[in-house]
Motif scaffolding. Structure first.
Motif, PDB file in Angstrom:
ATOM      1  N   LEU A   1       0.824  -1.209   0.000  1.00 50.73           N
ATOM      2  CA  LEU A   1       0.000   0.000   0.000  1.00 50.73           C
ATOM      3  C   LEU A   1       0.860   1.261   0.000  1.00 50.73           C
ATOM      4  CD1 LEU A   1      -2.812  -1.062   2.497  1.00 50.73           C
ATOM      5  CD2 LEU A   1      -3.076  -0.609   0.052  1.00 50.73           C
ATOM      6  N   TYR A   2       2.004   1.196   0.634  1.00 48.32           N
ATOM      7  CA  TYR A   2       2.916   2.338   0.647  1.00 48.32           C
ATOM      8  C   TYR A   2       3.334   2.708  -0.776  1.00 48.32           C
ATOM      9  CZ  TYR A   2       7.402   4.780   1.276  1.00 48.32           C
ATOM     10  OH  TYR A   2       8.450   5.670   1.205  1.00 48.32           O
TER      11      TYR A   2
ATOM     12  N   ALA B   1      10.194  -1.435   8.221  1.00 48.87           N
ATOM     13  CA  ALA B   1      10.028  -0.806   9.534  1.00 48.87           C
ATOM     14  C   ALA B   1      11.009   0.349   9.702  1.00 48.87           C
ATOM     15  CB  ALA B   1      10.221  -1.842  10.639  1.00 48.87           C
ATOM     16  N   LEU B   2      12.208   0.189   9.170  1.00 52.94           N
ATOM     17  CA  LEU B   2      13.182   1.281   9.210  1.00 52.94           C
ATOM     18  C   LEU B   2      12.696   2.472   8.386  1.00 52.94           C
ATOM     19  CD1 LEU B   2      16.530  -0.718   8.850  1.00 52.94           C
ATOM     20  CD2 LEU B   2      15.619   0.370  10.919  1.00 52.94           C
ATOM     21  N   VAL B   3      12.034   2.185   7.274  1.00 49.06           N
ATOM     22  CA  VAL B   3      11.469   3.265   6.456  1.00 49.06           C
ATOM     23  C   VAL B   3      10.412   4.026   7.258  1.00 49.06           C
ATOM     24  CG1 VAL B   3      10.192   3.810   4.349  1.00 49.06           C
ATOM     25  CG2 VAL B   3      11.945   2.018   4.318  1.00 49.06           C
TER      26      VAL B   3
ATOM     27  N   ALA C   1       4.458  -2.168   8.049  1.00 43.29           N
ATOM     28  CA  ALA C   1       3.337  -1.713   7.216  1.00 43.29           C
ATOM     29  C   ALA C   1       3.511  -0.211   6.994  1.00 43.29           C
ATOM     30  CB  ALA C   1       2.014  -2.023   7.899  1.00 43.29           C
ATOM     31  N   THR C   2       4.412   0.137   6.101  1.00 42.15           N
ATOM     32  CA  THR C   2       4.912   1.508   5.975  1.00 42.15           C
ATOM     33  C   THR C   2       3.836   2.509   5.600  1.00 42.15           C
ATOM     34  OG1 THR C   2       6.860   0.396   5.075  1.00 42.15           O
ATOM     35  CG2 THR C   2       6.896   2.785   5.082  1.00 42.15           C
TER      36      THR C   2
ATOM     37  N   LEU D   1     -10.933   7.380  -2.107  1.00 43.88           N
ATOM     38  CA  LEU D   1      -9.641   8.007  -1.868  1.00 43.88           C
ATOM     39  C   LEU D   1      -8.658   7.017  -1.249  1.00 43.88           C
ATOM     40  CD1 LEU D   1     -10.831  11.441  -0.423  1.00 43.88           C
ATOM     41  CD2 LEU D   1     -10.465  10.782  -2.813  1.00 43.88           C
ATOM     42  N   PHE D   2      -7.390   7.209  -1.562  1.00 50.15           N
ATOM     43  CA  PHE D   2      -6.377   6.306  -1.018  1.00 50.15           C
ATOM     44  C   PHE D   2      -6.367   6.342   0.504  1.00 50.15           C
ATOM     45  CE2 PHE D   2      -2.065   5.354   0.441  1.00 50.15           C
ATOM     46  CZ  PHE D   2      -1.922   4.083  -0.084  1.00 50.15           C
ATOM     47  N   SER D   3      -6.754   7.467   1.075  1.00 49.15           N
ATOM     48  CA  SER D   3      -6.779   7.583   2.536  1.00 49.15           C
ATOM     49  C   SER D   3      -7.750   6.602   3.179  1.00 49.15           C
ATOM     50  CB  SER D   3      -7.145   9.015   2.944  1.00 49.15           C
ATOM     51  OG  SER D   3      -8.425   9.376   2.441  1.00 49.15           O
ATOM     52  N   TYR D   4      -8.681   6.042   2.403  1.00 43.51           N
ATOM     53  CA  TYR D   4      -9.598   5.042   2.953  1.00 43.51           C
ATOM     54  C   TYR D   4      -8.914   3.700   3.187  1.00 43.51           C
ATOM     55  CZ  TYR D   4     -13.244   8.232   1.164  1.00 43.51           C
ATOM     56  OH  TYR D   4     -14.031   9.324   0.892  1.00 43.51           O
ATOM     57  N   PHE D   5      -7.792   3.470   2.512  1.00 43.83           N
ATOM     58  CA  PHE D   5      -7.202   2.130   2.498  1.00 43.83           C
ATOM     59  C   PHE D   5      -5.884   2.000   3.246  1.00 43.83           C
ATOM     60  CE2 PHE D   5      -9.384   2.815  -1.656  1.00 43.83           C
ATOM     61  CZ  PHE D   5     -10.500   2.041  -1.391  1.00 43.83           C
ATOM     62  N   PHE D   6      -5.145   3.082   3.400  1.00 40.62           N
ATOM     63  CA  PHE D   6      -3.784   2.921   3.912  1.00 40.62           C
ATOM     64  C   PHE D   6      -3.746   2.482   5.375  1.00 40.62           C
ATOM     65  CE2 PHE D   6      -4.358   7.259   5.499  1.00 40.62           C
ATOM     66  CZ  PHE D   6      -3.564   7.302   6.645  1.00 40.62           C
TER      67      PHE D   6
END
Length: 461
Positions: free
Chosen positions: A17-18, A83-85, A239-240, A408-413
């Protein structure tokens, strides 16, 4: 081990998703660029992976060895790198970003800020907010608005260009009569009431949203068995999409935090209060209501389900009642804006193929029908699997929006976070460091595993 695979799947889906979100942003800004199909496929694949990750009861999964240790190790290596990202994104919060010079990344953040200031002045934002005064004070313009298919934009097929947005904005700022832009708070009252302390202190509310994400992650880790906690922490950071798009500007975490608490501890009666807070903050929380009630009714019966529903409704009513009584029509029009106003097709779901993917754009009613059918299917699946997969509903809740006119992508991230919430509730059993090592699992927090396991053994003794 199935428990570790469930967590790793959450991280992998969040990583997918990122990258889907990054490509989505590029294609929206540069429509001539390819990538819409890849975005839609990636989001759909991530949803499928997350649904698979929360199927079943999870009972004793921590004791089930993985079939392919090398593959298991590779997946956890990816989760650790991602996770580092995420940590890099979170560490960037205090800095001003050259790619977005203002903290008001979208109209949700901007209008909520102005609404909070109006409340401090003793005014009702649903009736008195003026978007042009608001944006002038914040120093932003038409690119941070939600345009409507009215007035100057009535003949626009897909979405207004930047020049069209600026021209209409200048016209309405000069002559009045705005019909082209959403110009009132379009969320329930807690969306702006909860940020009032930050507004009073002059703090960037985006930091509040990041703190809400960190708190939600902490609740997930807290609910997880001790031996699995380092891996769950690696998974939610892996899950970046969670960290990256919260830091980039998302007010959704205001509803996600109480919603996560409500689902994690839904066996407690106070979870209805937490869900009520979520529902009184943003309409997206409403999609979770039937799934929360299905889960409660399954374990506690219909009477308790009705009691919880009444409690949540009371919280919603108390938070919004002053504005309902003051200007009922303005409040209704504001809260129903996402449903009633003629918005342009926009999003990263199926609609993206019609707006940017080269496929025909269907009538809005066609997408509404698909969304409705998907919602019905999700409810049927959740009900029929309420005992065999009791945590499935928290992931299914937002799936219908994949087919919406506005997806919108904000629904899924944030769906990976809900999947982590589901996994954390499962009776997975605990995990020793030796078993984790034999399974090939990797984590950024390997050192605390032994200490936590030792503490757990001492407590058991």
């Amino acid at each position: 081990m199935r428990a570790l695979l469930r967590m790793a799947a959450t991280a992998v889906a969040g990583a997918a998703l990122y990258y889907a979100g990054l490509v989505n942003s590029i294609v929206i800004l540069r429509p001539e660029r390819p990538g819409a199909i890849a975005v839609v496929v990636a989001i759909a694949a991530a949803i499928v992976v997350l649904v698979a990750a929360v199927r079943g009861t999870g009972r004793g999964d921590a004791l089930t060895p993985p079939a392919h240790v090398r593959l298991h190790r590779a997946v956890w290596l990816l989760a650790s790198v991602m996770a580092l990202v995420s940590l890099a994104w979170i560490s960037d919060v205090p800095r001003q970003r050259s790619w977005d010079w203002t903290p008001y990344h979208n109209d949700a953040i901007a209008l909520d800020d102005c609404a909070a200031r109006l409340v401090l002045e003793g005014r009702d934002p649903y009736s008195s907010l003026d978007i042009f005064d608001c944006y002038a004070r914040l120093g932003i313009g038409a690119d941070r608005t939600t345009p409507l298919r009215l007035g100057e934009f009535a003949s626009v097929a897909v979405y207004p260009t930047d020049d069209q947005l600026d021209a209409a904005w200048d016209l309405r700022a000069r002559e009045g009569g705005n019909v082209e832009f959403v110009s009132r708070p379009s969320y329930p009252a807690l969306s702006f009431l909860l940020i009032i302390p930050f507004v009073v202190l002059g703090w960037d509310t985006n930091r509040l949203y990041v703190l809400c994400l960190i708190a939600a992650m902490a609740l997930v880790v807290l609910r997880t068995p001790i031996g699995l906690r380092p891996f769950m922490l690696t998974a939610v950071l892996g899950a970046t999409s969670l960290a990256a798009f919260t830091v980039s500007g998302s007010a959704d975490l205001l509803y996600v935090l109480p919603l996560a608490a409500a689902w994690l501890w839904r066996e407690r009666r106070w979870s209805a209060l937490a869900y009520g807070v979520a529902a009184a903050t943003k309409q997206l929380a409403w999609f979770f209501a039937p799934f929360y009630l299905i889960a409660v009714v399954t374990t506690h019966g219909w009477r308790e389900g009705l009691r919880r529903a009444a409690t949540s409704a009371a919280v919603f009513l108390v938070a919004n009642l002053p504005f309902i009584l003051a200007h009922p029509r303005d409040w209704v029009e504001g809260v129903t804006t996402p449903l009633s106003d003629p918005m342009f097709p926009r999003g990263a779901g199926l609609i993206f193929l019609g707006t940017n993917g080269g496929l025909p754009l269907l009538p809005s009613n066609a997408y509404l029908a698909l969304e409705g059918l998907c919602a019905l299917a999700c409810l049927v699946v959740a009900w029929r699997s309420r005992r065999t997969s009791p945590e499935l509903g928290v992931v299914l809740a937002l799936v219908p929006l994949f087919f919406a006119w506005r997806s919108l992508f904000s629904y899924f991230f944030l769906i990976p976070l809900f999947a982590a919430v589901a996994v954390a509730r499962m009776p997975l059993g605990d995990l020793t460091p030796e078993r984790a090592q034999a399974a090939g699992a990797l984590t950024l927090f390997a050192l605390p595993v032994r200490r936590l396991a030792l503490v757990s053994r001492r407590r058991a003794a």
